[in-house]
Motif scaffolding. Structure first.
Motif, PDB file in Angstrom:
ATOM      1  N   GLY A  99       0.780  -1.233   0.000  1.00 35.67           N
ATOM      2  CA  GLY A  99       0.000   0.000   0.000  1.00 35.67           C
ATOM      3  C   GLY A  99       0.810   1.280   0.000  1.00 35.67           C
ATOM      4  N   ILE A 100       2.072   1.209  -0.422  1.00 32.01           N
ATOM      5  CA  ILE A 100       2.905   2.412  -0.473  1.00 32.01           C
ATOM      6  C   ILE A 100       2.744   3.057  -1.846  1.00 32.01           C
ATOM      7  N   GLU A 101       2.295   4.313  -1.846  1.00 30.58           N
ATOM      8  CA  GLU A 101       2.098   5.041  -3.099  1.00 30.58           C
ATOM      9  C   GLU A 101       3.394   5.680  -3.585  1.00 30.58           C
ATOM     10  N   ARG A 102       4.184   6.209  -2.635  1.00 30.05           N
ATOM     11  CA  ARG A 102       5.407   6.923  -3.007  1.00 30.05           C
ATOM     12  C   ARG A 102       6.342   6.985  -1.815  1.00 30.05           C
ATOM     13  N   TRP A 103       7.594   7.260  -2.136  1.00 28.08           N
ATOM     14  CA  TRP A 103       8.528   7.623  -1.084  1.00 28.08           C
ATOM     15  C   TRP A 103       9.041   9.015  -1.391  1.00 28.08           C
ATOM     16  N   GLN A 104       9.478   9.683  -0.346  1.00 26.33           N
ATOM     17  CA  GLN A 104       9.946  11.059  -0.501  1.00 26.33           C
ATOM     18  C   GLN A 104      11.307  11.204   0.166  1.00 26.33           C
ATOM     19  N   PHE A 105      12.272  11.677  -0.614  1.00 29.93           N
ATOM     20  CA  PHE A 105      13.589  11.988  -0.076  1.00 29.93           C
ATOM     21  C   PHE A 105      13.659  13.475   0.220  1.00 29.93           C
ATOM     22  N   ASP A 106      14.168  13.826   1.383  1.00 23.54           N
ATOM     23  CA  ASP A 106      14.478  15.205   1.740  1.00 23.54           C
ATOM     24  C   ASP A 106      15.995  15.299   1.688  1.00 23.54           C
ATOM     25  N   THR A 107      16.513  16.085   0.747  1.00 23.79           N
ATOM     26  CA  THR A 107      17.961  16.114   0.538  1.00 23.79           C
ATOM     27  C   THR A 107      18.705  16.896   1.616  1.00 23.79           C
ATOM     28  N   ALA A 108      18.036  17.843   2.268  1.00 25.26           N
ATOM     29  CA  ALA A 108      18.681  18.608   3.348  1.00 25.26           C
ATOM     30  C   ALA A 108      18.709  17.803   4.642  1.00 25.26           C
ATOM     31  N   GLU A 109      17.588  17.199   4.967  1.00 23.08           N
ATOM     32  CA  GLU A 109      17.497  16.421   6.210  1.00 23.08           C
ATOM     33  C   GLU A 109      18.046  15.009   6.064  1.00 23.08           C
ATOM     34  N   GLN A 110      18.306  14.585   4.820  1.00 25.81           N
ATOM     35  CA  GLN A 110      18.817  13.242   4.542  1.00 25.81           C
ATOM     36  C   GLN A 110      17.874  12.169   5.102  1.00 25.81           C
ATOM     37  N   THR A 111      16.596  12.273   4.709  1.00 24.39           N
ATOM     38  CA  THR A 111      15.592  11.313   5.165  1.00 24.39           C
ATOM     39  C   THR A 111      14.813  10.765   3.990  1.00 24.39           C
ATOM     40  N   ILE A 112      14.183   9.608   4.231  1.00 30.88           N
ATOM     41  CA  ILE A 112      13.225   9.023   3.302  1.00 30.88           C
ATOM     42  C   ILE A 112      11.966   8.723   4.100  1.00 30.88           C
ATOM     43  N   THR A 113      10.817   9.097   3.525  1.00 32.34           N
ATOM     44  CA  THR A 113       9.527   8.836   4.158  1.00 32.34           C
ATOM     45  C   THR A 113       8.650   8.097   3.160  1.00 32.34           C
ATOM     46  N   TYR A 114       7.976   7.054   3.629  1.00 34.47           N
ATOM     47  CA  TYR A 114       7.087   6.239   2.808  1.00 34.47           C
ATOM     48  C   TYR A 114       5.645   6.651   3.091  1.00 34.47           C
ATOM     49  N   PHE A 115       4.888   6.936   2.010  1.00 36.12           N
ATOM     50  CA  PHE A 115       3.515   7.422   2.124  1.00 36.12           C
ATOM     51  C   PHE A 115       2.518   6.454   1.493  1.00 36.12           C
ATOM     52  N   ASP A 116       1.323   6.374   2.107  1.00 39.11           N
ATOM     53  CA  ASP A 116       0.242   5.601   1.506  1.00 39.11           C
ATOM     54  C   ASP A 116      -0.579   6.503   0.591  1.00 39.11           C
ATOM     55  N   LYS A 117      -1.635   5.948  -0.008  1.00 34.38           N
ATOM     56  CA  LYS A 117      -2.473   6.703  -0.942  1.00 34.38           C
ATOM     57  C   LYS A 117      -3.170   7.893  -0.291  1.00 34.38           C
ATOM     58  N   ALA A 118      -3.433   7.815   0.997  1.00 35.95           N
ATOM     59  CA  ALA A 118      -4.098   8.906   1.714  1.00 35.95           C
ATOM     60  C   ALA A 118      -3.122  10.012   2.114  1.00 35.95           C
ATOM     61  N   GLY A 119      -1.836   9.828   1.820  1.00 36.04           N
ATOM     62  CA  GLY A 119      -0.839  10.834   2.164  1.00 36.04           C
ATOM     63  C   GLY A 119      -0.272  10.688   3.559  1.00 36.04           C
ATOM     64  N   ASN A 120      -0.574   9.587   4.215  1.00 35.92           N
ATOM     65  CA  ASN A 120      -0.043   9.332   5.557  1.00 35.92           C
ATOM     66  C   ASN A 120       1.389   8.828   5.466  1.00 35.92           C
ATOM     67  N   GLY A 121       2.274   9.434   6.241  1.00 39.35           N
ATOM     68  CA  GLY A 121       3.644   8.954   6.325  1.00 39.35           C
ATOM     69  C   GLY A 121       3.707   7.764   7.269  1.00 39.35           C
ATOM     70  N   LEU A 122       4.048   6.592   6.734  1.00 43.78           N
ATOM     71  CA  LEU A 122       4.064   5.374   7.545  1.00 43.78           C
ATOM     72  C   LEU A 122       5.405   5.102   8.198  1.00 43.78           C
ATOM     73  N   LEU A 123       6.466   5.562   7.563  1.00 46.51           N
ATOM     74  CA  LEU A 123       7.806   5.285   8.070  1.00 46.51           C
ATOM     75  C   LEU A 123       8.740   6.379   7.568  1.00 46.51           C
ATOM     76  N   ARG A 124       9.554   6.893   8.482  1.00 38.60           N
ATOM     77  CA  ARG A 124      10.568   7.889   8.126  1.00 38.60           C
ATOM     78  C   ARG A 124      11.898   7.379   8.637  1.00 38.60           C
ATOM     79  N   GLU A 125      12.889   7.338   7.750  1.00 40.77           N
ATOM     80  CA  GLU A 125      14.214   6.835   8.099  1.00 40.77           C
ATOM     81  C   GLU A 125      15.273   7.884   7.750  1.00 40.77           C
ATOM     82  N   SER A 126      16.320   7.930   8.560  1.00 38.96           N
ATOM     83  CA  SER A 126      17.472   8.771   8.263  1.00 38.96           C
ATOM     84  C   SER A 126      18.414   8.012   7.336  1.00 38.96           C
ATOM     85  N   ILE A 127      19.019   8.727   6.430  1.00 35.88           N
ATOM     86  CA  ILE A 127      19.984   8.137   5.514  1.00 35.88           C
ATOM     87  C   ILE A 127      21.376   8.463   6.022  1.00 35.88           C
ATOM     88  N   GLU A 128      22.166   7.436   6.216  1.00 37.48           N
ATOM     89  CA  GLU A 128      23.531   7.634   6.729  1.00 37.48           C
ATOM     90  C   GLU A 128      24.553   7.127   5.762  1.00 37.48           C
TER      91      GLU A 128
END
Length: 128
Positions: A99-128
């Motif tokens: 049920g993941i519609e998209r993931w979003q990378f934030d290049t300044a914060e170095q994070t990835i967030t996984y979103f469902d179709k409703a726009g809910n962020g289900l998981l946010r991880e730091s990139i190291e």
């Protein structure tokens, strides 16, 4: 403003799990603030400094994304991929099924967030 060709060049250099932090840093250096990658067809939308936006083409045939998200299944799909037990497309099929519609990378914060179709962020991880 960055170009899709610049982004593709950076992806060719650093587009792997081992160099993901360098990939995000390089994108940030050319003015990409964040980008969303859509599971259904692999296209990405890049949001740049100055409010500019770039959209890439689809990279594979469209997948059906489940209507409801399953965080436990999402975590299993990601774990299998991190362990090297799946390739990229198999991971995409697993994300669609969870049920993941998209993931979003934030290049300044170095994070990835996984979103469902409703726009809910289900998981946010730091990139190291």
């Amino acid at each position: 403003m960055p170009t899709l060709q610049q982004i593709e060049h950076i992806h060719d250099q650093y587009g792997s799990a081992k160099t993901l932090a360098l990939y995000l840093q390089a994108l940030h250096a050319i003015g990409v603030l964040q980008y969303d990658s859509f599971i259904k067809d692999g296209h990405s939308e890049y949001f740049c400094e100055g409010g500019e936006q770039l959209v890439s083409l689809a990279i594979y045939e469209e997948l059906v994304v489940a209507d409801s998200a399953n965080k436990e299944q999402l975590l299993q799909v990601l774990d299998l991929h991190k362990e090297g037990k799946t390739d990229y497309f198999t991971m995409m099929k697993g994300l669609a099924g969870s049920g993941i519609e998209r993931w979003q990378f934030d290049t300044a914060e170095q994070t990835i967030t996984y979103f469902d179709k409703a726009g809910n962020g289900l998981l946010r991880e730091s990139i190291e």
